[in-house]
Design a protein around this motif. Structure first.
Motif, PDB file in Angstrom:
ATOM      1  N   SER A 167       0.676  -1.321  -0.056  1.00  0.00           N
ATOM      2  CA  SER A 167      -0.154   0.065  -0.064  1.00  0.00           C
ATOM      3  C   SER A 167       0.853   1.498   0.022  1.00  0.00           C
ATOM      4  O   SER A 167       0.543   2.273  -0.738  1.00  0.00           O
ATOM      5  N   VAL A 168       1.893   1.292   0.840  1.00  0.00           N
ATOM      6  CA  VAL A 168       2.834   2.429   0.764  1.00  0.00           C
ATOM      7  C   VAL A 168       3.566   2.490  -0.553  1.00  0.00           C
ATOM      8  O   VAL A 168       3.894   3.694  -0.958  1.00  0.00           O
ATOM      9  N   HIS A 169       3.951   1.371  -1.169  1.00  0.00           N
ATOM     10  CA  HIS A 169       4.736   1.605  -2.341  1.00  0.00           C
ATOM     11  C   HIS A 169       3.705   1.978  -3.419  1.00  0.00           C
ATOM     12  O   HIS A 169       4.026   2.972  -4.262  1.00  0.00           O
ATOM     13  N   SER A 170       2.449   1.786  -3.108  1.00  0.00           N
ATOM     14  CA  SER A 170       1.429   2.353  -4.195  1.00  0.00           C
ATOM     15  C   SER A 170       1.338   3.775  -3.983  1.00  0.00           C
ATOM     16  O   SER A 170       1.260   4.636  -4.924  1.00  0.00           O
ATOM     17  N   ALA A 171       1.217   4.052  -2.756  1.00  0.00           N
ATOM     18  CA  ALA A 171       1.526   5.529  -2.458  1.00  0.00           C
ATOM     19  C   ALA A 171       2.680   6.456  -3.224  1.00  0.00           C
ATOM     20  O   ALA A 171       2.394   7.461  -3.566  1.00  0.00           O
ATOM     21  N   TYR A 172       3.446   5.638  -2.980  1.00  0.00           N
ATOM     22  CA  TYR A 172       4.831   6.265  -3.677  1.00  0.00           C
ATOM     23  C   TYR A 172       4.954   6.410  -5.113  1.00  0.00           C
ATOM     24  O   TYR A 172       5.311   7.429  -5.829  1.00  0.00           O
TER      25      TYR A 172
END
Length: 360
Positions: free
Chosen positions: A92-97
């Protein structure tokens, strides 16, 4: 969404994010400047107030941009889990990045995902600005794969994983192990050297412990204890210990303290800890943190995160908050994080939350 209830918890969350942003903005005007150049332009006391950077006073840099997207990714993961939807927090954080990458007019190869209306944060026009993003962050996110501790994407220990890690400590809800793991794993997305991600994990633990009410000194002790269990933690531990030793003596300028310039993770963490421990006052600590020949915006941001969490939003000078870019948006994100951690979200989620933090 409407403003949410303020509390001691929300004061720490807002203090952390806004504190980091003002430290970032203060250092933005002197990043890449030598100490001599800073003194030449601002006098012997160095920079003490916002100066023009990126066309305005109070401009944030990539440090705050990526911190906000870290927070957004963690919020989405928490909301999905609360609804029983399958979710991997690091993914999820990778997608945010990748959404942050889209704000830089970049995307991974073979990516056809349209981020144009994917959540409220991406729709903030001012975030779509290039503010000297780090090479390791850009190249890792452009690669088309997600770095991890088990499969490092590079050997970088630059401070780009650390400078955005505060939300990992805020969103851990008092769970030290979760804070450490989230800090390490989200940093390893772009920074594969153990020092690069262990420093971020250590920083997240310090934030987590201060949110739980511990002093900065006690939080640092907890982070040292946790770090000592890890292989490859020697560099990070040595940097923290140097900061602790130096903080017991008469205060020194960063140039004289022998802590480095902050371009790599352990140095940036050491500088921020030193400034926060020596000064214990938000303004003096952040001013000390940015006046050196190094990564001034990152060391200012991390110092601001630390003392903003410890002392709350009231410790941040109003003259800085008044001119801070994206102040309202940063505060909104802090309030939403607080609501999630405090369990003040509707069950099931209502349309506002689903629109602002869509799944997937």
């Amino acid at each position: 969404m409407a403003p949410r209830e303020r509390s001691a918890l929300s004061d720490r969350f807002a203090g952390c994010l806004l504190g980091g942003a003002v430290g970032d903005a203060l250092g933005a005007a002197v990043e890449f400047h030598s100490q001599n150049e800073i003194a030449e332009e601002f006098g012997g006391g160095g920079i003490r107030d916002f100066a023009p950077a990126y066309g305005r006073r109070g401009a944030i840099t990539d440090d705050t941009q990526m911190t906000l997207f870290t927070a957004e990714g963690l919020i989405r993961a928490a909301l999905q889990s609360s609804e029983g939807a399958p979710c991997n927090t690091t993914v999820s954080v990778h997608s945010a990045y990748l959404r942050w990458l889209a704000t830089q007019d970049e995307r991974p190869p073979d990516s056809d995902k349209d981020h144009a209306s994917d959540g409220w944060l991406l729709c903030v026009p001012t975030l779509h600005a290039c503010r000297a993003p780090g090479f390791s962050c850009l190249s890792a996110l452009q690669s088309g794969r997600m770095g991890s501790i088990a499969a490092p994407i590079n050997n970088s220990k630059g401070c780009g994983g650390l400078m955005r890690a505060a939300p990992a400590g805020l969103m851990s809800a008092g769970d030290l192990e979760l804070a450490f793991r989230q800090g390490c794993e989200t940093a390893a997305i772009t920074h594969g050297h153990p020092t690069g991600y262990l420093s971020a994990g250590a920083f997240a633990v310090i934030i987590d412990r201060m949110v739980a009410g511990e002093s900065l000194a006690a939080a640092v002790a907890a982070c040292r204890k946790r770090l000592s269990k890890e292989n490859d933690a020697e560099e990070t531990l040595a940097a923290i210990d140097t900061a602790l030793i130096k903080a017991k003596a008469a205060p020194l300028a960063i140039e004289e303290a022998g802590l480095g310039e902050g371009w790599v993770a352990e140095e940036a963490l050491a500088i921020a800890l030193y400034c926060a421990l020596v000064e214990k006052d938000f303004e003096r600590a952040v001013v000390r943190a940015v006046n050196h020949s190094g990564d001034s915006d990152s060391t200012g941001a991390i110092t601001g995160n630390l003392l903003g969490t410890d002392l709350g939003i009231g410790s941040i000078p109003a003259r800085w908050l008044d001119h801070l870019e994206l102040r309202a948006e940063i505060l909104r994100l802090a309030e939403d994080m607080t609501a999630v951690v405090a369990g003040r979200i509707p069950r099931p989620l209502d349309g506002d939350w689903l629109r602002d933090y869509p799944f997937g």
